[in-house]
Design a protein around this motif. Sequence first.
Motif, PDB file in Angstrom:
ATOM      1  N   TYR A 184      56.678 -33.209  27.032  1.00 21.05           N
ATOM      2  CA  TYR A 184      56.832 -33.930  25.588  1.00 21.05           C
ATOM      3  C   TYR A 184      56.617 -35.227  25.991  1.00 21.05           C
ATOM      4  CZ  TYR A 184      58.222 -36.117  21.647  1.00 21.05           C
ATOM      5  OH  TYR A 184      58.289 -36.810  20.456  1.00 21.05           O
ATOM      6  N   GLU A 185      57.383 -35.897  26.725  1.00 21.29           N
ATOM      7  CA  GLU A 185      57.237 -37.226  27.060  1.00 21.29           C
ATOM      8  C   GLU A 185      55.858 -37.736  27.707  1.00 21.29           C
ATOM      9  OE1 GLU A 185      62.090 -37.903  28.273  1.00 21.29           O
ATOM     10  OE2 GLU A 185      60.602 -37.471  29.809  1.00 21.29           O
ATOM     11  N   ALA A 186      55.585 -36.655  28.838  1.00 19.94           N
ATOM     12  CA  ALA A 186      54.060 -36.981  29.250  1.00 19.94           C
ATOM     13  C   ALA A 186      52.928 -36.898  28.275  1.00 19.94           C
ATOM     14  CB  ALA A 186      54.055 -35.874  30.460  1.00 19.94           C
ATOM     15  N   ALA A 187      53.063 -35.915  27.296  1.00 19.65           N
ATOM     16  CA  ALA A 187      52.102 -35.897  26.261  1.00 19.65           C
ATOM     17  C   ALA A 187      52.147 -37.395  25.395  1.00 19.65           C
ATOM     18  CB  ALA A 187      52.378 -34.698  25.627  1.00 19.65           C
ATOM     19  N   LYS A 188      53.391 -37.699  25.327  1.00 16.33           N
ATOM     20  CA  LYS A 188      53.539 -38.866  24.222  1.00 16.33           C
ATOM     21  C   LYS A 188      52.608 -40.120  25.107  1.00 16.33           C
ATOM     22  CE  LYS A 188      56.894 -41.370  21.637  1.00 16.33           C
ATOM     23  NZ  LYS A 188      58.220 -41.392  20.852  1.00 16.33           N
ATOM     24  N   GLN A 189      53.217 -40.126  26.276  1.00 10.36           N
ATOM     25  CA  GLN A 189      52.856 -41.323  27.122  1.00 10.36           C
ATOM     26  C   GLN A 189      51.285 -41.428  27.353  1.00 10.36           C
ATOM     27  OE1 GLN A 189      53.881 -43.802  28.743  1.00 10.36           O
ATOM     28  NE2 GLN A 189      56.406 -43.566  28.230  1.00 10.36           N
ATOM     29  N   THR A 190      50.684 -40.000  27.521  1.00 12.42           N
ATOM     30  CA  THR A 190      49.120 -40.200  27.498  1.00 12.42           C
ATOM     31  C   THR A 190      48.171 -39.911  26.395  1.00 12.42           C
ATOM     32  OG1 THR A 190      49.199 -37.741  28.119  1.00 12.42           O
ATOM     33  CG2 THR A 190      49.620 -39.402  30.027  1.00 12.42           C
ATOM     34  N   GLY A 191      48.791 -39.541  25.313  1.00  8.77           N
ATOM     35  CA  GLY A 191      48.243 -39.202  24.254  1.00  8.77           C
ATOM     36  C   GLY A 191      47.522 -37.884  24.093  1.00  8.77           C
ATOM     37  N   ILE A 192      47.629 -36.921  25.134  1.00  8.97           N
ATOM     38  CA  ILE A 192      47.016 -35.825  25.416  1.00  8.97           C
ATOM     39  C   ILE A 192      48.044 -35.081  24.465  1.00  8.97           C
ATOM     40  CG2 ILE A 192      46.715 -33.743  26.922  1.00  8.97           C
ATOM     41  CD1 ILE A 192      46.405 -35.844  29.222  1.00  8.97           C
ATOM     42  N   SER A 193      47.352 -33.758  23.857  1.00  6.57           N
ATOM     43  CA  SER A 193      48.104 -32.926  22.881  1.00  6.57           C
ATOM     44  C   SER A 193      49.170 -32.416  23.810  1.00  6.57           C
ATOM     45  CB  SER A 193      47.161 -32.076  22.281  1.00  6.57           C
ATOM     46  OG  SER A 193      46.514 -31.083  22.972  1.00  6.57           O
ATOM     47  N   ARG A 194      50.300 -31.919  23.015  1.00  2.00           N
ATOM     48  CA  ARG A 194      51.336 -31.267  23.775  1.00  2.00           C
ATOM     49  C   ARG A 194      50.759 -29.912  24.420  1.00  2.00           C
ATOM     50  NH1 ARG A 194      56.681 -30.888  20.268  1.00  2.00           N
ATOM     51  NH2 ARG A 194      57.450 -29.900  22.131  1.00  2.00           N
ATOM     52  N   SER A 195      50.069 -29.231  24.074  1.00  2.00           N
ATOM     53  CA  SER A 195      49.711 -27.964  24.386  1.00  2.00           C
ATOM     54  C   SER A 195      48.866 -27.921  25.605  1.00  2.00           C
ATOM     55  CB  SER A 195      48.915 -26.956  23.311  1.00  2.00           C
ATOM     56  OG  SER A 195      47.572 -27.790  22.936  1.00  2.00           O
ATOM     57  N   ASN A 196      48.017 -28.994  25.515  1.00  2.00           N
ATOM     58  CA  ASN A 196      47.093 -29.208  26.694  1.00  2.00           C
ATOM     59  C   ASN A 196      47.779 -30.051  27.776  1.00  2.00           C
ATOM     60  OD1 ASN A 196      44.709 -28.459  25.382  1.00  2.00           O
ATOM     61  ND2 ASN A 196      43.880 -30.442  24.638  1.00  2.00           N
ATOM     62  N   ALA A 197      48.871 -30.845  27.394  1.00  2.00           N
ATOM     63  CA  ALA A 197      49.531 -31.587  28.468  1.00  2.00           C
ATOM     64  C   ALA A 197      50.407 -30.310  29.285  1.00  2.00           C
ATOM     65  CB  ALA A 197      50.539 -32.418  27.699  1.00  2.00           C
ATOM     66  N   TYR A 198      51.070 -29.558  28.519  1.00  4.06           N
ATOM     67  CA  TYR A 198      51.746 -28.393  29.272  1.00  4.06           C
ATOM     68  C   TYR A 198      50.781 -27.361  30.164  1.00  4.06           C
ATOM     69  CZ  TYR A 198      56.221 -29.072  26.915  1.00  4.06           C
ATOM     70  OH  TYR A 198      57.415 -29.949  26.477  1.00  4.06           O
ATOM     71  N   ASN A 199      49.902 -27.294  29.532  1.00  6.83           N
ATOM     72  CA  ASN A 199      48.734 -26.732  30.457  1.00  6.83           C
ATOM     73  C   ASN A 199      48.281 -27.316  31.555  1.00  6.83           C
ATOM     74  OD1 ASN A 199      48.696 -24.312  28.935  1.00  6.83           O
ATOM     75  ND2 ASN A 199      46.902 -25.142  27.808  1.00  6.83           N
ATOM     76  N   ALA A 200      47.992 -28.671  31.509  1.00 10.04           N
ATOM     77  CA  ALA A 200      47.800 -29.423  32.724  1.00 10.04           C
ATOM     78  C   ALA A 200      48.703 -29.740  33.593  1.00 10.04           C
ATOM     79  CB  ALA A 200      47.096 -30.946  32.185  1.00 10.04           C
ATOM     80  N   LEU A 201      49.977 -29.851  33.184  1.00  6.06           N
ATOM     81  CA  LEU A 201      51.085 -29.936  34.045  1.00  6.06           C
ATOM     82  C   LEU A 201      51.556 -28.622  34.709  1.00  6.06           C
ATOM     83  CD1 LEU A 201      53.667 -32.063  31.588  1.00  6.06           C
ATOM     84  CD2 LEU A 201      52.826 -32.627  33.804  1.00  6.06           C
ATOM     85  N   ALA A 202      51.204 -27.609  34.123  1.00  2.41           N
ATOM     86  CA  ALA A 202      51.365 -26.369  34.863  1.00  2.41           C
ATOM     87  C   ALA A 202      50.454 -26.231  36.145  1.00  2.41           C
ATOM     88  CB  ALA A 202      51.035 -25.116  33.991  1.00  2.41           C
TER      89      ALA A 202
END
Length: 235
Positions: free
Chosen positions: A35-53
């Motif tokens: 959640y924090e990473a998505a907020k910091q980068t402006g990437i949507s939460r679903s895309n952020a979680y996929n990218a982090l994975a």
Amino acid sequence: MDTSRFTEKLTSFGLTRQEAALYLCLMQNGELTGYEAAKQTGISRSNAYNALAGLVEKGAAYTKEGAAVRYHTVALEEFCTNKIRALEELKEELKEHLPCKKTDAEGYLTITGDTHIRDKVRNMLAASKERMYLSMAADYVALFEQEIKQAIEKGQKAVILTDGPVSIPGAVAYRTERKDMQIGVITDSAYVLTGEYGRGGISTCLYSGQPNFVQVFKDSMHNEIKLIQLLKGEQ
């Protein structure tokens, strides 16, 4: 190096742009939740979680379990080294299972773009066994200094025709007229590359192992050297 260029370079190590952006974000901020990473980068939460994975799967990040999963980057040096090691191992595996090995073509190959031309010259110099001749601007010679030094250390002959000072121990350098973007390389009297370098993606060089073409280019270099020696003797 600015942020966009940094993330672009990271994509060369197998990361997507979103993964690269999140990797940089984690480096700058330390451990973050998705959640924090998505907020910091402006990437949507679903895309952020996929990218982090994806970062975890590709060996660029670790997870830290807790009330919420937090992500932590693998050190840049470690990540890049691991990738390079894996590629080296893959290269050896591919070489081992290569169906057949053909000798270099004796025709004429066109190489386009500064990056590909630079790589080809480096590979030519690294593969040479006896001698090399280079004709190019002094700034371009500097790009291949490491390969030239390594060849000389192995007992090879290196002759350089250039328009500026060159200080490579063991190399024979001749000062000649301005080279601009013209470059020429001969290795082992067997392969030649000639053309233009320095125009980015539109630079073009011709590469060949065709004996007649190599001989013509070699004679041209020898004549240039003789002219330099003659003019030097007249001074």
